[in-house]
Structure formats: structure tokens, C-alpha cells
Design a protein around this motif. Structure first.
Motif, PDB file in Angstrom:
ATOM      1  N   ARG A  38       0.762  -1.407   0.001  1.00 52.25           N
ATOM      2  CA  ARG A  38       0.248   0.030   0.120  1.00 52.25           C
ATOM      3  C   ARG A  38       0.898   1.667  -0.127  1.00 52.25           C
ATOM      4  O   ARG A  38       0.533   2.040  -0.563  1.00 52.25           O
ATOM      5  CB  ARG A  38      -1.035   0.168   1.477  1.00 52.25           C
ATOM      6  CG  ARG A  38      -1.739  -0.988   0.951  1.00 52.25           C
ATOM      7  CD  ARG A  38      -2.778  -1.143   2.357  1.00 52.25           C
ATOM      8  NE  ARG A  38      -3.566  -2.318   2.415  1.00 52.25           N
ATOM      9  CZ  ARG A  38      -4.261  -2.410   3.913  1.00 52.25           C
ATOM     10  NH1 ARG A  38      -3.541  -2.537   4.729  1.00 52.25           N
ATOM     11  NH2 ARG A  38      -4.864  -3.598   3.363  1.00 52.25           N
ATOM     12  N   LYS A  39       2.074   1.093   0.314  1.00 56.53           N
ATOM     13  CA  LYS A  39       2.874   2.135   0.642  1.00 56.53           C
ATOM     14  C   LYS A  39       3.873   2.345   0.134  1.00 56.53           C
ATOM     15  O   LYS A  39       4.153   3.674  -0.383  1.00 56.53           O
ATOM     16  CB  LYS A  39       3.448   2.481   2.621  1.00 56.53           C
ATOM     17  CG  LYS A  39       1.786   2.643   3.467  1.00 56.53           C
ATOM     18  CD  LYS A  39       2.692   2.695   4.963  1.00 56.53           C
ATOM     19  CE  LYS A  39       1.510   2.664   5.836  1.00 56.53           C
ATOM     20  NZ  LYS A  39       0.802   4.226   5.503  1.00 56.53           N
ATOM     21  N   GLY A  40       4.169   1.265   0.040  1.00 58.67           N
ATOM     22  CA  GLY A  40       5.407   0.959  -1.154  1.00 58.67           C
ATOM     23  C   GLY A  40       5.704   0.680  -2.272  1.00 58.67           C
ATOM     24  O   GLY A  40       6.460   0.944  -3.584  1.00 58.67           O
ATOM     25  N   GLY A  41       4.297   0.480  -2.569  1.00 64.41           N
ATOM     26  CA  GLY A  41       4.369   0.168  -4.305  1.00 64.41           C
ATOM     27  C   GLY A  41       4.801  -1.483  -4.721  1.00 64.41           C
ATOM     28  O   GLY A  41       4.525  -0.881  -5.567  1.00 64.41           O
ATOM     29  N   LEU A  42       5.038  -2.487  -3.871  1.00 64.43           N
ATOM     30  CA  LEU A  42       5.580  -3.705  -3.987  1.00 64.43           C
ATOM     31  C   LEU A  42       3.899  -4.152  -4.549  1.00 64.43           C
ATOM     32  O   LEU A  42       3.039  -4.042  -4.764  1.00 64.43           O
ATOM     33  CB  LEU A  42       5.937  -4.123  -2.578  1.00 64.43           C
ATOM     34  CG  LEU A  42       6.036  -5.889  -3.029  1.00 64.43           C
ATOM     35  CD1 LEU A  42       7.384  -5.829  -3.482  1.00 64.43           C
ATOM     36  CD2 LEU A  42       6.171  -6.089  -1.816  1.00 64.43           C
ATOM     37  N   LEU A  43       4.576  -5.021  -6.563  1.00 64.35           N
ATOM     38  CA  LEU A  43       3.907  -5.760  -7.406  1.00 64.35           C
ATOM     39  C   LEU A  43       4.302  -6.990  -7.084  1.00 64.35           C
ATOM     40  O   LEU A  43       5.224  -7.599  -6.710  1.00 64.35           O
ATOM     41  CB  LEU A  43       4.491  -5.394  -8.665  1.00 64.35           C
ATOM     42  CG  LEU A  43       3.745  -3.882  -8.561  1.00 64.35           C
ATOM     43  CD1 LEU A  43       4.347  -3.559 -10.343  1.00 64.35           C
ATOM     44  CD2 LEU A  43       2.735  -3.165  -8.380  1.00 64.35           C
ATOM     45  N   PRO A  44       3.986  -8.017  -6.968  1.00 59.43           N
ATOM     46  CA  PRO A  44       3.800  -9.271  -7.143  1.00 59.43           C
ATOM     47  C   PRO A  44       4.736  -9.971  -7.869  1.00 59.43           C
ATOM     48  O   PRO A  44       5.871 -10.674  -8.014  1.00 59.43           O
ATOM     49  CB  PRO A  44       2.563 -10.275  -7.875  1.00 59.43           C
ATOM     50  CG  PRO A  44       1.669  -9.614  -7.052  1.00 59.43           C
ATOM     51  CD  PRO A  44       2.095  -7.761  -7.132  1.00 59.43           C
ATOM     52  N   ALA A  45       5.581  -9.233  -9.349  1.00 63.01           N
ATOM     53  CA  ALA A  45       6.550  -9.542 -10.370  1.00 63.01           C
ATOM     54  C   ALA A  45       8.119  -8.624  -9.606  1.00 63.01           C
ATOM     55  O   ALA A  45       8.728  -9.115 -10.770  1.00 63.01           O
ATOM     56  CB  ALA A  45       6.456  -9.334 -11.485  1.00 63.01           C
ATOM     57  N   SER A  46       8.049  -7.943  -8.962  1.00 62.27           N
ATOM     58  CA  SER A  46       9.018  -7.432  -7.968  1.00 62.27           C
ATOM     59  C   SER A  46      10.697  -8.207  -7.713  1.00 62.27           C
ATOM     60  O   SER A  46       9.920  -9.012  -7.248  1.00 62.27           O
ATOM     61  CB  SER A  46       8.610  -6.321  -6.965  1.00 62.27           C
ATOM     62  OG  SER A  46       7.608  -5.330  -6.970  1.00 62.27           O
ATOM     63  N   ARG A  47      11.501  -7.722  -8.253  1.00 60.48           N
ATOM     64  CA  ARG A  47      12.530  -8.455  -7.416  1.00 60.48           C
ATOM     65  C   ARG A  47      12.800  -7.632  -6.215  1.00 60.48           C
ATOM     66  O   ARG A  47      13.407  -6.273  -6.660  1.00 60.48           O
ATOM     67  CB  ARG A  47      13.755  -8.108  -8.697  1.00 60.48           C
ATOM     68  CG  ARG A  47      13.314  -8.507  -9.842  1.00 60.48           C
ATOM     69  CD  ARG A  47      14.424  -8.794 -11.544  1.00 60.48           C
ATOM     70  NE  ARG A  47      14.134  -7.040 -11.698  1.00 60.48           N
ATOM     71  CZ  ARG A  47      14.802  -6.221 -12.082  1.00 60.48           C
ATOM     72  NH1 ARG A  47      15.621  -6.459 -12.991  1.00 60.48           N
ATOM     73  NH2 ARG A  47      14.733  -5.304 -12.024  1.00 60.48           N
ATOM     74  N   VAL A  48      13.443  -8.596  -5.297  1.00 63.44           N
ATOM     75  CA  VAL A  48      13.093  -7.672  -3.869  1.00 63.44           C
ATOM     76  C   VAL A  48      14.351  -7.822  -3.113  1.00 63.44           C
ATOM     77  O   VAL A  48      14.892  -9.142  -2.974  1.00 63.44           O
ATOM     78  CB  VAL A  48      11.955  -8.481  -3.050  1.00 63.44           C
ATOM     79  CG1 VAL A  48      12.298  -7.590  -1.456  1.00 63.44           C
ATOM     80  CG2 VAL A  48      10.817  -7.680  -3.759  1.00 63.44           C
ATOM     81  N   LEU A  49      15.470  -7.178  -2.672  1.00 65.67           N
ATOM     82  CA  LEU A  49      16.358  -7.394  -1.917  1.00 65.67           C
ATOM     83  C   LEU A  49      15.687  -7.356  -0.817  1.00 65.67           C
ATOM     84  O   LEU A  49      15.370  -5.428  -0.003  1.00 65.67           O
ATOM     85  CB  LEU A  49      17.446  -6.498  -2.223  1.00 65.67           C
ATOM     86  CG  LEU A  49      19.250  -6.680  -1.369  1.00 65.67           C
ATOM     87  CD1 LEU A  49      19.770  -7.982  -0.939  1.00 65.67           C
ATOM     88  CD2 LEU A  49      19.472  -5.458  -2.171  1.00 65.67           C
ATOM     89  N   ASP A  50      16.013  -7.701   0.745  1.00 65.38           N
ATOM     90  CA  ASP A  50      15.776  -7.558   1.886  1.00 65.38           C
ATOM     91  C   ASP A  50      17.367  -7.691   3.096  1.00 65.38           C
ATOM     92  O   ASP A  50      17.996  -8.348   2.983  1.00 65.38           O
ATOM     93  CB  ASP A  50      14.381  -8.723   2.721  1.00 65.38           C
ATOM     94  CG  ASP A  50      14.629  -7.950   3.863  1.00 65.38           C
ATOM     95  OD1 ASP A  50      14.885  -6.954   4.977  1.00 65.38           O
ATOM     96  OD2 ASP A  50      14.095  -9.182   4.424  1.00 65.38           O
ATOM     97  N   ILE A  51      17.526  -6.261   2.477  1.00 57.85           N
ATOM     98  CA  ILE A  51      18.495  -5.296   3.059  1.00 57.85           C
ATOM     99  C   ILE A  51      18.708  -5.524   5.157  1.00 57.85           C
ATOM    100  O   ILE A  51      17.672  -4.785   5.990  1.00 57.85           O
ATOM    101  CB  ILE A  51      19.971  -4.879   3.086  1.00 57.85           C
ATOM    102  CG1 ILE A  51      19.661  -3.813   1.253  1.00 57.85           C
ATOM    103  CG2 ILE A  51      20.752  -4.311   3.783  1.00 57.85           C
ATOM    104  CD1 ILE A  51      20.493  -3.313   1.207  1.00 57.85           C
ATOM    105  N   GLY A  52      19.414  -6.735   5.339  1.00 61.83           N
ATOM    106  CA  GLY A  52      19.196  -6.899   6.971  1.00 61.83           C
ATOM    107  C   GLY A  52      17.534  -8.105   7.240  1.00 61.83           C
ATOM    108  O   GLY A  52      16.794  -7.159   8.144  1.00 61.83           O
ATOM    109  N   CYS A  53      17.466  -9.013   6.822  1.00 61.05           N
ATOM    110  CA  CYS A  53      16.778 -10.189   6.619  1.00 61.05           C
ATOM    111  C   CYS A  53      16.317 -10.475   7.992  1.00 61.05           C
ATOM    112  O   CYS A  53      15.310 -11.424   8.229  1.00 61.05           O
ATOM    113  CB  CYS A  53      17.049 -10.932   5.656  1.00 61.05           C
ATOM    114  SG  CYS A  53      18.398 -11.780   5.529  1.00 61.05           S
ATOM    115  N   GLY A  54      17.332 -10.845   8.820  1.00 55.43           N
ATOM    116  CA  GLY A  54      17.372 -11.457   9.634  1.00 55.43           C
ATOM    117  C   GLY A  54      16.843 -12.603  10.040  1.00 55.43           C
ATOM    118  O   GLY A  54      17.428 -13.938   9.094  1.00 55.43           O
ATOM    119  N   ILE A  55      16.078 -13.384  10.475  1.00 56.04           N
ATOM    120  CA  ILE A  55      14.844 -14.587  10.570  1.00 56.04           C
ATOM    121  C   ILE A  55      14.014 -14.610   9.854  1.00 56.04           C
ATOM    122  O   ILE A  55      13.095 -15.470  10.192  1.00 56.04           O
ATOM    123  CB  ILE A  55      15.760 -15.057  11.548  1.00 56.04           C
ATOM    124  CG1 ILE A  55      15.189 -16.960  12.487  1.00 56.04           C
ATOM    125  CG2 ILE A  55      14.272 -14.563  12.373  1.00 56.04           C
ATOM    126  CD1 ILE A  55      15.402 -17.310  12.985  1.00 56.04           C
TER     127      ILE A  55
END
Length: 254
Positions: A38-55
Motif C-alpha cells: 500500500r505504501k511502497g507500491g510492491l508488485l507480485p513481479a518485483s525483484r526484492v532485496l531485503d537488507i538485514g533480513c534477520g530470521i
């Protein structure tokens, strides 16, 4: 979000192994999935990087949203235990989700790390991602490392790609606490003449806030344009999120 909360089959680590973050693992992840979309505009086809993904708190709900054929997820973290759990419990079922240990030195989470945060180089090609997550990352970084991280974010983001970042911003309301409703655990005090605010009774990097405007300038200098800046309810004001958040877009100017 409701489907994620109701899904009893999603992987969930043992509570004793969750080394960062408060609250229910699955509920917090579901909440952030909503924010990403809703706020970021993420789409199902997005290529995502999670920096500090933790567990895997953000990764688990994303397994239910990202398209298995066109979407992808890469997570990095300095804590090897979290990466190992994610590889065994997420990648084994969702092969478009990959996790990598990055041995970045951090006084709390990885004190023997070999990579200086000031010299960070992400192990990815230029313009490889559409959406980068940094939840509860700059809340544990000194100010001089923030610019190094954002420089690399800009490098690996595709033009038009977005960064979703949470932070603690020491604006006037947070500093003065006029409503006496600020989170009592976050009694930030300024550290010397720099932009950082620390909690005196905690280790310095346990919780870091920054002068209002510092992160805005750092994002701009990195080549990222702020789309959204929203203050969270940790400071005692009404909001649908706890930490402050930024959504910034990668300009296509090199």
C-alpha cells in the motif's frame, strides 16, 4: 494479510531464536506486507532485496505475495544463524527466495565480522532490484555508515525502483515528548554534535535516532527521491505504523 495470519503452515522460528524485533513474528510480518504493497507500491513481479533480513520475518509473508515465476527475493544479513534458518525453512520450499550471509561487522549483531560497514559492497549487479527493504536497519547504524548503505542501494536499484526504509527520526515532537506518550524505552539523548541520538542505558547501536532532515539529505545525496515520509506512533502520535518510514525512488540519472 488475513490469509498470512491464518496460515498455520507458514514457517515460524522458535521464539528463542528470534534475535531482533518485538511483537508476534507472523503478525508483524503480515503488517509489513500491507505497508510494502500500500505504501511502497510492491508488485507480485518485483525483484526484492531485503537488507538485514534477520530470521525471515519479512520474507515469510512475501512468499505468499511474490509471483513464483516472475517475482524474486534475496535476503542478506550479518547473523549466520538467521540465514541458516531461512535457507532450511524458506528456500527449501520457495526456490525463488535466496538468502546469503554477509559478514558485516556490527558491535551488537556480528562483532567479529570482517567487512567494515563503511566499505560495504553488496554482492549484486547494478540495477538488479525493483524493491529494497531496510526495516530496522538504520535504527542500528552509526550515521557515517548510513551513506555507505544508501550508496549501494542506489547502485543495485533499477531506475524507478523503490527503497522502503524504517527509522527513528528525532523531530521536535519526539525530542520534547509533549504528550508524555512516547515509548518509554526510547528516551533518546543527543550524542555529541552529530546527528545521532542514543538511549543512554542501552549499548549505542541498540537503538539509533537521527536529527530530522539527516536521512532526507542522505537519501537525496545518494540519488534517491523521497516519495513518502511518515512519522510512526513510537513518538506518541496517531499512526498505523510504529517506526518512522521512508519510501524513496531511484532516479534514472546514473
Amino acid at each position: 494479510m488475513e490469509a498470512v495470519l491464518r496460515n498455520r503452515f507458514l514457517p515460524c522460528p522458535d521464539p528463542d531464536s528470534i534475535f531482533v524485533g518485538d511483537g508476534n513474528f507472523q503478525a508483524v510480518g503480515a503488517e509489513f506486507l500491507g505497508h510494502f504493497v500500500r505504501k511502497g507500491g510492491l508488485l507480485p513481479a518485483s525483484r526484492v532485496l531485503d537488507i538485514g533480513c534477520g530470521i525471515g520475518r519479512m520474507a515469510v509473508p512475501l512468499t505468499q505475495y511474490l509471483d513464483t515465476a516472475t517475482g524474486s527475493y534475496r535476503g542478506i544479513d550479518p547473523v549466520a544463524g538467521g540465514i541458516n534458518w531461512c535457507q532450511q525453512n524458506i528456500t527449501a520450499v520457495y526456490p525463488n527466495f535466496e538468502f546469503r550471509h554477509l559478514d558485516i561487522a556490527h558491535s551488537l549483531y556480528n562483532p567479529k565480522g570482517e567487512i567494515n560497514g563503511l566499505e560495504l559492497v553488496l554482492p549484486f549487479e547494478n540495477q538488479q532490484f525493483d524493491f529494497i527493504i531496510m526495516t530496522s536497519v538504520v535504527t542500528h547504524l552509526p550515521d557515517e555508515e548510513v551513506s555507505a548503505y544508501l550508496r549501494e542501494v542506489k547502485r543495485v536499484l533499477a531506475p524507478g525502483g523503490r527503497l522502503f526504509m524504517t527509522a527513528f527520526v528525532a523531530d521536535k515532537v519526539a525530542q520534547e515528548n509533549p504528550f508524555n506518550k512516547r515509548d518509554a524505552r526510547l528516551g533518546f539523548q543527543r550524542y555529541d554534535e552529530g546527528p545521532c541520538w542514543f538511549v543512554p542505558e542501552l549499548p549505542p547501536l541498540a537503538a539509533v535516532a537521527f536529527d530530522d532532515g539527516f536521512l532526507d539529505t542522505a537519501l537525496m545525496r545518494a540519488g534517491l527521491s523521497i516519495v513518502t515520509k511518515s512519522f510512526g506512533h513510537w513518538r506518541g502520535v496517531a499512526a498505523d505504523h510504529y517506526q518512522d518510514l521512508y519510501v524513496a525512488e531511484c532516479r534514472g540519472d546514473g
